[in-house]
Write a protein that holds these residues in place. Structure first.
Motif, PDB file in Angstrom:
ATOM      1  N   PRO A  55       0.831  -1.045   0.034  1.00  0.00           N
ATOM      2  CA  PRO A  55      -0.098   0.009   0.048  1.00  0.00           C
ATOM      3  C   PRO A  55       0.918   1.385   0.108  1.00  0.00           C
ATOM      4  N   HIS A  56       2.056   1.235   0.199  1.00  0.00           N
ATOM      5  CA  HIS A  56       3.080   2.278   0.066  1.00  0.00           C
ATOM      6  C   HIS A  56       3.529   2.313  -1.338  1.00  0.00           C
ATOM      7  N   ASP A  57       3.281   1.715  -2.266  1.00  0.00           N
ATOM      8  CA  ASP A  57       3.840   1.688  -3.612  1.00  0.00           C
ATOM      9  C   ASP A  57       2.553   1.733  -4.616  1.00  0.00           C
ATOM     10  N   LEU A  58       2.111   0.447  -5.267  1.00  0.00           N
ATOM     11  CA  LEU A  58       1.348   0.466  -6.213  1.00  0.00           C
ATOM     12  C   LEU A  58      -0.235  -0.033  -5.859  1.00  0.00           C
ATOM     13  N   ALA A  59      -0.145  -0.500  -4.659  1.00  0.00           N
ATOM     14  CA  ALA A  59      -1.357  -1.283  -4.143  1.00  0.00           C
ATOM     15  C   ALA A  59      -2.432  -0.237  -3.509  1.00  0.00           C
ATOM     16  N   ALA A  60      -3.722  -0.236  -4.009  1.00  0.00           N
ATOM     17  CA  ALA A  60      -4.579   0.902  -3.467  1.00  0.00           C
ATOM     18  C   ALA A  60      -4.900   0.796  -2.071  1.00  0.00           C
ATOM     19  N   ASP A  61      -4.660  -0.460  -1.608  1.00  0.00           N
ATOM     20  CA  ASP A  61      -4.966  -0.412   0.156  1.00  0.00           C
ATOM     21  C   ASP A  61      -4.217  -1.877   0.235  1.00  0.00           C
ATOM     22  N   ASP A  62      -4.230  -2.321   1.535  1.00  0.00           N
ATOM     23  CA  ASP A  62      -3.669  -3.710   2.217  1.00  0.00           C
ATOM     24  C   ASP A  62      -4.591  -4.780   2.153  1.00  0.00           C
ATOM     25  N   ARG A  63      -5.331  -5.085   1.299  1.00  0.00           N
ATOM     26  CA  ARG A  63      -6.335  -6.250   1.337  1.00  0.00           C
ATOM     27  C   ARG A  63      -5.547  -7.273   0.529  1.00  0.00           C
ATOM     28  N   GLY A  64      -4.611  -7.054  -0.280  1.00  0.00           N
ATOM     29  CA  GLY A  64      -3.912  -7.980  -1.122  1.00  0.00           C
ATOM     30  C   GLY A  64      -4.398  -8.309  -2.550  1.00  0.00           C
ATOM     31  N   THR A  65      -3.825  -9.469  -3.209  1.00  0.00           N
ATOM     32  CA  THR A  65      -4.311  -9.550  -4.405  1.00  0.00           C
ATOM     33  C   THR A  65      -4.122 -10.911  -4.599  1.00  0.00           C
ATOM     34  N   THR A  98       2.695 -13.399   2.464  1.00  0.00           N
ATOM     35  CA  THR A  98       1.740 -14.358   2.736  1.00  0.00           C
ATOM     36  C   THR A  98       0.807 -14.747   1.969  1.00  0.00           C
ATOM     37  N   ARG A  99       0.218 -15.975   2.242  1.00  0.00           N
ATOM     38  CA  ARG A  99      -0.909 -16.206   1.243  1.00  0.00           C
ATOM     39  C   ARG A  99      -2.336 -16.427   2.423  1.00  0.00           C
ATOM     40  N   GLU A 100      -3.230 -15.868   2.195  1.00  0.00           N
ATOM     41  CA  GLU A 100      -4.451 -15.991   2.998  1.00  0.00           C
ATOM     42  C   GLU A 100      -5.055 -17.401   2.635  1.00  0.00           C
ATOM     43  N   PRO A 101      -6.173 -17.802   3.299  1.00  0.00           N
ATOM     44  CA  PRO A 101      -7.133 -19.059   3.131  1.00  0.00           C
ATOM     45  C   PRO A 101      -7.584 -18.702   1.680  1.00  0.00           C
ATOM     46  N   ASP A 102      -8.058 -17.499   1.230  1.00  0.00           N
ATOM     47  CA  ASP A 102      -8.771 -17.344   0.236  1.00  0.00           C
ATOM     48  C   ASP A 102      -7.876 -17.018  -1.221  1.00  0.00           C
ATOM     49  N   GLY A 103      -6.543 -17.216  -0.720  1.00  0.00           N
ATOM     50  CA  GLY A 103      -5.585 -17.278  -2.004  1.00  0.00           C
ATOM     51  C   GLY A 103      -5.079 -16.003  -2.180  1.00  0.00           C
ATOM     52  N   ARG A 104      -5.567 -14.893  -1.511  1.00  0.00           N
ATOM     53  CA  ARG A 104      -5.043 -13.672  -1.698  1.00  0.00           C
ATOM     54  C   ARG A 104      -3.479 -13.435  -0.989  1.00  0.00           C
ATOM     55  N   LEU A 105      -2.610 -12.788  -1.882  1.00  0.00           N
ATOM     56  CA  LEU A 105      -1.264 -12.565  -1.342  1.00  0.00           C
ATOM     57  C   LEU A 105      -1.275 -11.094  -0.591  1.00  0.00           C
ATOM     58  N   ARG A 106      -0.548 -11.084   0.583  1.00  0.00           N
ATOM     59  CA  ARG A 106      -0.375 -10.048   1.188  1.00  0.00           C
ATOM     60  C   ARG A 106       1.175  -9.923   1.461  1.00  0.00           C
ATOM     61  N   ILE A 107       1.692  -8.506   1.438  1.00  0.00           N
ATOM     62  CA  ILE A 107       3.124  -8.146   1.652  1.00  0.00           C
ATOM     63  C   ILE A 107       3.290  -8.122   3.410  1.00  0.00           C
ATOM     64  N   THR A 108       4.326  -8.581   3.499  1.00  0.00           N
ATOM     65  CA  THR A 108       4.691  -8.570   5.065  1.00  0.00           C
ATOM     66  C   THR A 108       5.455  -7.381   5.335  1.00  0.00           C
ATOM     67  N   GLY A 109       5.908  -6.809   6.418  1.00  0.00           N
ATOM     68  CA  GLY A 109       6.890  -5.800   6.939  1.00  0.00           C
ATOM     69  C   GLY A 109       8.156  -6.026   6.154  1.00  0.00           C
ATOM     70  N   ALA A 110       8.548  -7.441   6.595  1.00  0.00           N
ATOM     71  CA  ALA A 110      10.097  -7.749   5.899  1.00  0.00           C
ATOM     72  C   ALA A 110      10.117  -7.581   4.294  1.00  0.00           C
ATOM     73  N   GLY A 111       8.970  -7.829   3.521  1.00  0.00           N
ATOM     74  CA  GLY A 111       8.743  -7.559   2.113  1.00  0.00           C
ATOM     75  C   GLY A 111       8.791  -6.203   1.884  1.00  0.00           C
ATOM     76  N   ASP A 112       8.029  -5.513   2.655  1.00  0.00           N
ATOM     77  CA  ASP A 112       8.020  -3.946   2.090  1.00  0.00           C
ATOM     78  C   ASP A 112       9.186  -3.346   2.605  1.00  0.00           C
ATOM     79  N   ARG A 113      10.031  -3.803   3.422  1.00  0.00           N
ATOM     80  CA  ARG A 113      11.446  -3.258   3.434  1.00  0.00           C
ATOM     81  C   ARG A 113      12.147  -3.740   2.448  1.00  0.00           C
ATOM     82  N   ALA A 114      12.063  -4.887   2.047  1.00  0.00           N
ATOM     83  CA  ALA A 114      13.019  -5.269   1.008  1.00  0.00           C
ATOM     84  C   ALA A 114      12.605  -4.470  -0.425  1.00  0.00           C
ATOM     85  N   ARG A 115      11.410  -4.111  -0.718  1.00  0.00           N
ATOM     86  CA  ARG A 115      10.797  -3.533  -1.596  1.00  0.00           C
ATOM     87  C   ARG A 115      11.352  -2.123  -1.647  1.00  0.00           C
ATOM     88  N   THR A 116      11.519  -1.412  -0.446  1.00  0.00           N
ATOM     89  CA  THR A 116      12.029  -0.207  -0.251  1.00  0.00           C
ATOM     90  C   THR A 116      13.337  -0.167  -0.591  1.00  0.00           C
TER      91      THR A 116
END
Length: 161
Positions: A55-65, A98-116
């Motif tokens: 959500p600090h880059d291209l995602a409109a929110d933090d609900r994942g995709t 992470t992958r949610e039970p519904d299959g949505r992928l979400r970024i973690t804090g570590a992932g967002d730090r790596a992206r940054t």
């Protein structure tokens, strides 16, 4: 170089095939960028995944995709060898998504730090690619390419032909 020599060179360059030069430029610049990302421990598709999940880059929110949504979003610039599913698995193993039970992928804090951290390297890569090219010449090049695209697509831009 004299003015006449410049005019001769310009006439010769004006006959060069644009598809050849844009194709070569695309291949070489993409290879340069991907090599720099590999040096940093990423593939370009992994970076896209992190960017589209943040959500600090291209995602409109933090609900994942979902992976199919990411695949559709990146279809215009993915290369034949890109495998988003395999890259997502690597990011899952690293704990960057992470992958949610519904299959949505979400970024973690570590992932967002790596992206940054990776994103912070991009200005140096851009500077290397743009060395010796002033912004006005670059802008002219982009405008010319945009016009060529409109021409081949048969799009009007309001000017006389």
């Amino acid at each position: 170089m004299t003015t006449e020599q410049q005019r001769t060179e310009d006439r010769e360059l004006a006959t060069e095939p644009v598809a050849y030069w844009t194709g070569i430029a695309h291949q070489e610049i993409l290879a340069f960028i991907r090599a720099r990302q590999a040096e940093a421990g990423f593939t370009q598709p992994q970076y896209w995944i992190l960017r589209f999940l943040s959500p600090h880059d291209l995602a409109a929110d933090d609900r994942g995709t979902t992976l199919p949504e990411l695949t559709d979003t990146t279809k215009s610039y993915r290369q034949a060898e890109d495998d988003l599913a395999a890259d997502a698995e690597i990011l899952l193993e690293r704990g960057w998504i992470t992958r949610e039970p519904d299959g949505r992928l979400r970024i973690t804090g570590a992932g967002d730090r790596a992206r940054t951290e990776l994103k912070a390297r991009a200005p140096a890569w851009r500077a290397h690619i743009h060395a010796g090219i002033d912004d006005a010449d670059y802008a002219t090049t982009v405008r010319v390419l945009q016009r060529m695209l409109r021409n081949v697509r048969g799009e009007e831009d309001g000017s006389e032909r």
